[in-house]
Scaffold this motif. Structure first.
Motif, PDB file in Angstrom:
ATOM      1  N   ALA A 105     -20.444  -4.576   3.648  1.00 24.85           N
ATOM      2  CA  ALA A 105     -21.882  -4.332   3.540  1.00 24.85           C
ATOM      3  C   ALA A 105     -22.328  -3.097   4.309  1.00 24.85           C
ATOM      4  O   ALA A 105     -23.409  -2.560   4.048  1.00 24.85           O
ATOM      5  N   ASP A 106     -21.500  -2.611   5.249  1.00 25.56           N
ATOM      6  CA  ASP A 106     -21.941  -1.528   6.129  1.00 25.56           C
ATOM      7  C   ASP A 106     -20.709  -0.800   6.663  1.00 25.56           C
ATOM      8  O   ASP A 106     -20.015  -1.313   7.542  1.00 25.56           O
ATOM      9  N   LEU A 107     -20.450   0.393   6.134  1.00 23.98           N
ATOM     10  CA  LEU A 107     -19.239   1.128   6.508  1.00 23.98           C
ATOM     11  C   LEU A 107     -19.239   1.506   7.988  1.00 23.98           C
ATOM     12  O   LEU A 107     -18.232   1.338   8.677  1.00 23.98           O
ATOM     13  N   ALA A 108     -20.353   2.026   8.487  1.00 26.59           N
ATOM     14  CA  ALA A 108     -20.398   2.449   9.889  1.00 26.59           C
ATOM     15  C   ALA A 108     -20.116   1.262  10.808  1.00 26.59           C
ATOM     16  O   ALA A 108     -19.343   1.374  11.766  1.00 26.59           O
ATOM     17  N   ARG A 109     -20.727   0.143  10.507  1.00 27.09           N
ATOM     18  CA  ARG A 109     -20.508  -1.053  11.332  1.00 27.09           C
ATOM     19  C   ARG A 109     -19.054  -1.508  11.265  1.00 27.09           C
ATOM     20  O   ARG A 109     -18.450  -1.838  12.281  1.00 27.09           O
ATOM     21  N   HIS A 110     -18.493  -1.497  10.049  1.00 28.45           N
ATOM     22  CA  HIS A 110     -17.089  -1.892   9.880  1.00 28.45           C
ATOM     23  C   HIS A 110     -16.161  -0.972  10.662  1.00 28.45           C
ATOM     24  O   HIS A 110     -15.234  -1.429  11.335  1.00 28.45           O
ATOM     25  N   GLN A 111     -16.415   0.333  10.595  1.00 33.07           N
ATOM     26  CA  GLN A 111     -15.559   1.279  11.315  1.00 33.07           C
ATOM     27  C   GLN A 111     -15.594   1.026  12.814  1.00 33.07           C
ATOM     28  O   GLN A 111     -14.562   1.068  13.485  1.00 33.07           O
ATOM     29  N   LEU A 112     -16.773   0.751  13.348  1.00 34.18           N
ATOM     30  CA  LEU A 112     -16.885   0.526  14.782  1.00 34.18           C
ATOM     31  C   LEU A 112     -16.239  -0.799  15.181  1.00 34.18           C
ATOM     32  O   LEU A 112     -15.557  -0.884  16.210  1.00 34.18           O
ATOM     33  N   MET A 113     -16.428  -1.825  14.369  1.00 35.00           N
ATOM     34  CA  MET A 113     -15.902  -3.143  14.688  1.00 35.00           C
ATOM     35  C   MET A 113     -14.391  -3.239  14.517  1.00 35.00           C
ATOM     36  O   MET A 113     -13.709  -3.873  15.328  1.00 35.00           O
ATOM     37  N   ASN A 114     -13.859  -2.616  13.466  1.00 33.78           N
ATOM     38  CA  ASN A 114     -12.501  -2.936  13.026  1.00 33.78           C
ATOM     39  C   ASN A 114     -11.547  -1.761  12.909  1.00 33.78           C
ATOM     40  O   ASN A 114     -10.359  -1.968  12.665  1.00 33.78           O
ATOM     41  N   VAL A 115     -12.048  -0.541  13.032  1.00 38.15           N
ATOM     42  CA  VAL A 115     -11.200   0.643  12.876  1.00 38.15           C
ATOM     43  C   VAL A 115     -11.411   1.531  14.101  1.00 38.15           C
ATOM     44  O   VAL A 115     -12.541   1.760  14.517  1.00 38.15           O
ATOM     45  N   ARG A 116     -10.349   2.014  14.668  1.00 35.15           N
ATOM     46  CA  ARG A 116     -10.478   2.854  15.868  1.00 35.15           C
ATOM     47  C   ARG A 116     -10.797   4.297  15.471  1.00 35.15           C
ATOM     48  O   ARG A 116      -9.920   5.161  15.447  1.00 35.15           O
ATOM     49  N   THR A 117     -12.075   4.529  15.167  1.00 35.18           N
ATOM     50  CA  THR A 117     -12.486   5.856  14.716  1.00 35.18           C
ATOM     51  C   THR A 117     -13.033   6.733  15.842  1.00 35.18           C
ATOM     52  O   THR A 117     -13.232   7.925  15.657  1.00 35.18           O
ATOM     53  N   ILE A 118     -13.288   6.124  17.008  1.00 33.58           N
ATOM     54  CA  ILE A 118     -13.870   6.873  18.123  1.00 33.58           C
ATOM     55  C   ILE A 118     -12.799   7.114  19.180  1.00 33.58           C
ATOM     56  O   ILE A 118     -12.350   6.171  19.832  1.00 33.58           O
ATOM     57  N   PRO A 119     -12.370   8.369  19.365  1.00 34.17           N
ATOM     58  CA  PRO A 119     -11.335   8.648  20.369  1.00 34.17           C
ATOM     59  C   PRO A 119     -11.750   8.190  21.761  1.00 34.17           C
ATOM     60  O   PRO A 119     -12.897   8.393  22.186  1.00 34.17           O
ATOM     61  N   ASP A 120     -10.821   7.541  22.453  1.00 37.31           N
ATOM     62  CA  ASP A 120     -11.014   7.124  23.847  1.00 37.31           C
ATOM     63  C   ASP A 120     -12.095   6.068  24.054  1.00 37.31           C
ATOM     64  O   ASP A 120     -12.489   5.806  25.197  1.00 37.31           O
ATOM     65  N   PHE A 121     -12.593   5.476  22.968  1.00 36.80           N
ATOM     66  CA  PHE A 121     -13.604   4.429  23.145  1.00 36.80           C
ATOM     67  C   PHE A 121     -12.934   3.068  23.261  1.00 36.80           C
ATOM     68  O   PHE A 121     -12.155   2.668  22.400  1.00 36.80           O
ATOM     69  N   THR A 122     -13.264   2.367  24.323  1.00 38.84           N
ATOM     70  CA  THR A 122     -12.844   0.984  24.513  1.00 38.84           C
ATOM     71  C   THR A 122     -14.087   0.184  24.874  1.00 38.84           C
ATOM     72  O   THR A 122     -14.790   0.543  25.833  1.00 38.84           O
ATOM     73  N   PRO A 123     -14.400  -0.860  24.140  1.00 38.86           N
ATOM     74  CA  PRO A 123     -15.613  -1.621  24.452  1.00 38.86           C
ATOM     75  C   PRO A 123     -15.517  -2.298  25.813  1.00 38.86           C
ATOM     76  O   PRO A 123     -14.433  -2.661  26.269  1.00 38.86           O
ATOM     77  N   SER A 124     -16.653  -2.451  26.441  1.00 37.33           N
ATOM     78  CA  SER A 124     -16.712  -3.150  27.723  1.00 37.33           C
ATOM     79  C   SER A 124     -16.428  -4.637  27.500  1.00 37.33           C
ATOM     80  O   SER A 124     -16.489  -5.150  26.375  1.00 37.33           O
ATOM     81  N   GLU A 125     -16.133  -5.327  28.578  1.00 35.73           N
ATOM     82  CA  GLU A 125     -15.875  -6.771  28.491  1.00 35.73           C
ATOM     83  C   GLU A 125     -17.082  -7.503  27.908  1.00 35.73           C
ATOM     84  O   GLU A 125     -16.941  -8.414  27.096  1.00 35.73           O
ATOM     85  N   GLU A 126     -18.274  -7.078  28.320  1.00 35.13           N
ATOM     86  CA  GLU A 126     -19.502  -7.724  27.838  1.00 35.13           C
ATOM     87  C   GLU A 126     -19.681  -7.529  26.333  1.00 35.13           C
ATOM     88  O   GLU A 126     -19.995  -8.475  25.604  1.00 35.13           O
ATOM     89  N   SER A 127     -19.467  -6.303  25.854  1.00 39.19           N
ATOM     90  CA  SER A 127     -19.646  -6.033  24.422  1.00 39.19           C
ATOM     91  C   SER A 127     -18.518  -6.601  23.583  1.00 39.19           C
ATOM     92  O   SER A 127     -18.706  -6.899  22.400  1.00 39.19           O
ATOM     93  N   TYR A 128     -17.342  -6.746  24.189  1.00 38.21           N
ATOM     94  CA  TYR A 128     -16.196  -7.305  23.469  1.00 38.21           C
ATOM     95  C   TYR A 128     -16.278  -8.827  23.356  1.00 38.21           C
ATOM     96  O   TYR A 128     -15.644  -9.430  22.479  1.00 38.21           O
ATOM     97  N   ALA A 129     -17.077  -9.451  24.212  1.00 36.24           N
ATOM     98  CA  ALA A 129     -17.157 -10.909  24.240  1.00 36.24           C
ATOM     99  C   ALA A 129     -17.532 -11.529  22.885  1.00 36.24           C
ATOM    100  O   ALA A 129     -16.932 -12.545  22.492  1.00 36.24           O
ATOM    101  N   PRO A 130     -18.488 -10.979  22.118  1.00 34.05           N
ATOM    102  CA  PRO A 130     -18.779 -11.578  20.813  1.00 34.05           C
ATOM    103  C   PRO A 130     -17.597 -11.508  19.844  1.00 34.05           C
ATOM    104  O   PRO A 130     -17.402 -12.422  19.032  1.00 34.05           O
TER     105      PRO A 130
END
Length: 199
Positions: A105-130
């Motif tokens: 339903a949403d490519l940008a959301r899918h890329q952020l959630m499921n594909v490592r498209t952002i170099p050096d980005f690792t979600p914080s523990e708080e944001s990864y919790a969901p």
């Protein structure tokens, strides 16, 4: 009393500003791609100068982090409403279709959630919790129908995300791979020896 009211108002205003920034960031990512997100573009969309964003987010990665948390929280909200059938194959189909539909339903959301498209980005523990909650919910649902092995769970997630990636890569907005979800689930169920549906 006055000081408490002022503090509450400032917190509320800050929350509103953060929501506006995140909304602008999602709009920019959907227009230009998640990896092409720029602070200048986001700032212009909310009527700020780019340096002003730093009073709300430490960096562009902090914006990505908040977006990541929002995205997975949205999915958790969806699956919290699901009533998963007790029979294995309908349960597998529902879980697969729900995630597939959410992802396509949403490519940008899918890329952020499921594909490592952002170099050096690792979600914080708080944001990864969901995301952890969503995976735990899926594991519970699979365990309830007899799927317990880590390798079997990995195969199931790979199967679904593979179909999602094919859909986005080759038929965005279409149904070419969506139509294969039930068939793929049945092949998976056959491989695990799960009972067939009564005819």
């Amino acid at each position: 009393m006055f000081g408490e009211t002022t503090t509450h108002w400032k917190v509320k205003r800050r929350e509103v500003a953060r929501r506006e920034i995140l909304s602008a960031a999602w709009a920019a990512a959907r227009e230009n791609g998640m990896a092409a997100l720029t602070l200048r573009d986001v700032a212009e969309r909310v009527g700020m100068r780019a340096p002003s964003l730093y009073s709300h987010f430490d960096s562009k990665h902090a914006i990505y982090d908040a977006m990541f948390g929002e995205a997975w929280t949205s999915y958790v909200d969806v699956i919290e409403e699901l009533v998963v059938p007790a029979r294995p194959r309908p349960a597998l189909r529902l879980i697969a279709t729900t995630f597939f539909d959410f992802a396509v339903a949403d490519l940008a959301r899918h890329q952020l959630m499921n594909v490592r498209t952002i170099p050096d980005f690792t979600p914080s523990e708080e944001s990864y919790a969901p995301a952890v909650r969503a995976f735990a919910r899926m594991r519970e649902a699979l365990a309830a129908i007899g799927v317990h092995e880590d390798a079997d769970i990995d195969l199931y997630t790979a199967l679904i995300t593979g179909l999602i990636d094919q859909q986005w890569a080759n038929d965005p907005g279409g149904t070419r791979w969506a139509r294969l979800v039930d068939r793929a689930v049945d092949m998976y169920a056959d491989a695990l020896g799960l009972p067939e549906e009564p005819t």
